[in-house]
Design a protein around this motif. Structure first.
Motif, PDB file in Angstrom:
ATOM      1  N   HIS A  23       0.818  -1.208   0.000  1.00 52.60           N
ATOM      2  CA  HIS A  23       0.000   0.000   0.000  1.00 52.60           C
ATOM      3  C   HIS A  23       0.856   1.264   0.000  1.00 52.60           C
ATOM      4  O   HIS A  23       0.331   2.361  -0.119  1.00 52.60           O
ATOM      5  CB  HIS A  23      -0.939   0.014   1.212  1.00 52.60           C
ATOM      6  N   LEU A  78     -11.394  -0.721   2.279  1.00 54.52           N
ATOM      7  CA  LEU A  78     -11.722  -0.873   0.861  1.00 54.52           C
ATOM      8  C   LEU A  78     -13.225  -0.721   0.660  1.00 54.52           C
ATOM      9  O   LEU A  78     -14.023  -1.091   1.527  1.00 54.52           O
ATOM     10  CB  LEU A  78     -11.311  -2.257   0.350  1.00 54.52           C
ATOM     11  N   ASP A  79     -13.607  -0.228  -0.494  1.00 58.91           N
ATOM     12  CA  ASP A  79     -15.010  -0.172  -0.898  1.00 58.91           C
ATOM     13  C   ASP A  79     -15.428  -1.605  -1.251  1.00 58.91           C
ATOM     14  O   ASP A  79     -14.951  -2.184  -2.236  1.00 58.91           O
ATOM     15  CB  ASP A  79     -15.133   0.747  -2.114  1.00 58.91           C
ATOM     16  N   LYS A  82     -16.942  -2.360  -4.844  1.00 55.88           N
ATOM     17  CA  LYS A  82     -15.926  -2.408  -5.907  1.00 55.88           C
ATOM     18  C   LYS A  82     -15.092  -3.677  -5.795  1.00 55.88           C
ATOM     19  O   LYS A  82     -14.814  -4.338  -6.784  1.00 55.88           O
ATOM     20  CB  LYS A  82     -14.973  -1.213  -5.801  1.00 55.88           C
ATOM     21  N   TRP A  83     -14.672  -3.987  -4.575  1.00 57.74           N
ATOM     22  CA  TRP A  83     -13.774  -5.121  -4.336  1.00 57.74           C
ATOM     23  C   TRP A  83     -14.432  -6.444  -4.723  1.00 57.74           C
ATOM     24  O   TRP A  83     -13.793  -7.331  -5.260  1.00 57.74           O
ATOM     25  CB  TRP A  83     -13.362  -5.122  -2.869  1.00 57.74           C
ATOM     26  N   GLU A  91      -6.405  -4.122  -4.568  1.00 63.27           N
ATOM     27  CA  GLU A  91      -6.848  -3.382  -3.382  1.00 63.27           C
ATOM     28  C   GLU A  91      -6.676  -1.884  -3.604  1.00 63.27           C
ATOM     29  O   GLU A  91      -7.521  -1.088  -3.200  1.00 63.27           O
ATOM     30  CB  GLU A  91      -6.058  -3.829  -2.151  1.00 63.27           C
ATOM     31  N   GLU A  92      -5.587  -1.519  -4.261  1.00 60.00           N
ATOM     32  CA  GLU A  92      -5.278  -0.113  -4.533  1.00 60.00           C
ATOM     33  C   GLU A  92      -6.457   0.609  -5.186  1.00 60.00           C
ATOM     34  O   GLU A  92      -6.796   1.729  -4.824  1.00 60.00           O
ATOM     35  CB  GLU A  92      -4.042  -0.046  -5.437  1.00 60.00           C
ATOM     36  N   CYS A  94      -9.547  -0.001  -4.929  1.00 58.75           N
ATOM     37  CA  CYS A  94     -10.753  -0.017  -4.100  1.00 58.75           C
ATOM     38  C   CYS A  94     -10.570   0.750  -2.787  1.00 58.75           C
ATOM     39  O   CYS A  94     -11.493   0.811  -1.977  1.00 58.75           O
ATOM     40  CB  CYS A  94     -11.134  -1.455  -3.753  1.00 58.75           C
ATOM     41  N   MET A  95      -9.391   1.320  -2.572  1.00 56.62           N
ATOM     42  CA  MET A  95      -9.094   1.955  -1.292  1.00 56.62           C
ATOM     43  C   MET A  95      -9.982   3.166  -1.026  1.00 56.62           C
ATOM     44  O   MET A  95     -10.196   3.992  -1.900  1.00 56.62           O
ATOM     45  CB  MET A  95      -7.623   2.378  -1.234  1.00 56.62           C
ATOM     46  N   ASP A  98      -8.418   4.470   5.894  1.00 61.34           N
ATOM     47  CA  ASP A  98      -7.847   3.537   6.861  1.00 61.34           C
ATOM     48  C   ASP A  98      -8.525   3.682   8.211  1.00 61.34           C
ATOM     49  O   ASP A  98      -9.236   4.657   8.465  1.00 61.34           O
ATOM     50  CB  ASP A  98      -6.323   3.674   6.976  1.00 61.34           C
ATOM     51  N   CYS A 123     -16.148   8.264  -1.432  1.00 58.72           N
ATOM     52  CA  CYS A 123     -16.574   7.275  -0.430  1.00 58.72           C
ATOM     53  C   CYS A 123     -17.123   7.924   0.844  1.00 58.72           C
ATOM     54  O   CYS A 123     -17.606   7.215   1.725  1.00 58.72           O
ATOM     55  CB  CYS A 123     -15.406   6.356  -0.079  1.00 58.72           C
TER      56      CYS A 123
END
Length: 150
Positions: A23, A78-79, A82-83, A91-92, A94-95, A98, A123
């Motif tokens: 990440h 993550l969303d 989307k994921w 993952e990148e 969909c981030m 944190d 988001c």
């Protein structure tokens, strides 16, 4: 925190995955633009999170600290939609942000502090932060019952 290094938490709106070196931006940014690093260049997010911009070396050091320190636990948010929609998606892509847990009393693992950052503007206002905090609270509570290292 090494305890969560192989943990994935699946919610209705978000997926929580451990914060790993993947990440952090690549040494070749054209291969990995790193959304997280870009977010943290934002003056607004720096002000809201009381953060300062980090060099690439500092960011790798910080990631290792988050992974190895026994009193910190970090997940990348993550969303989930989307994921789950595209098998093999990174993952990148969909981030959303944190979530962090800090254990503040070494003698009492039930005492801590949780922080959440939904950095991706698209988001925000969708309940991601609420769900991430509730999931982290549940994860932290379960962690109380886990045996310590050694």
């Amino acid at each position: 925190m090494l305890l969560n290094q192989n943990t994935l938490l699946l919610g209705k709106k978000v997926v929580l995955v451990p914060y790993t070196s993947e990440h952090v931006p690549s040494l070749r940014p054209s291969l990995c633009p790193c959304r997280y690093h870009e977010w943290m260049k934002s003056e607004e997010l720096q002000q809201l999170t009381a953060s300062e911009p980090l060099s690439l070396e500092q960011e790798y050091t910080m990631q290792r600290s988050w992974r190895e320190d026994a009193d910190k636990c970090t997940f990348i948010v993550l969303d989930a939609e989307k994921w789950q929609a595209q098998p093999g998606i990174t993952e990148e892509s969909c981030m959303a942000g944190d979530v962090n847990l800090f254990l503040t009393d070494p003698g009492d693992p039930a005492v801590g502090e949780i922080e959440v950052m939904i950095a991706e503007p698209s988001c925000r206002g969708r309940g991601f932060g609420t769900e991430a905090v509730l999931m982290m609270m549940s994860y932290g509570k379960c962690g109380e019952k886990r045996p310590g290292p050694g």
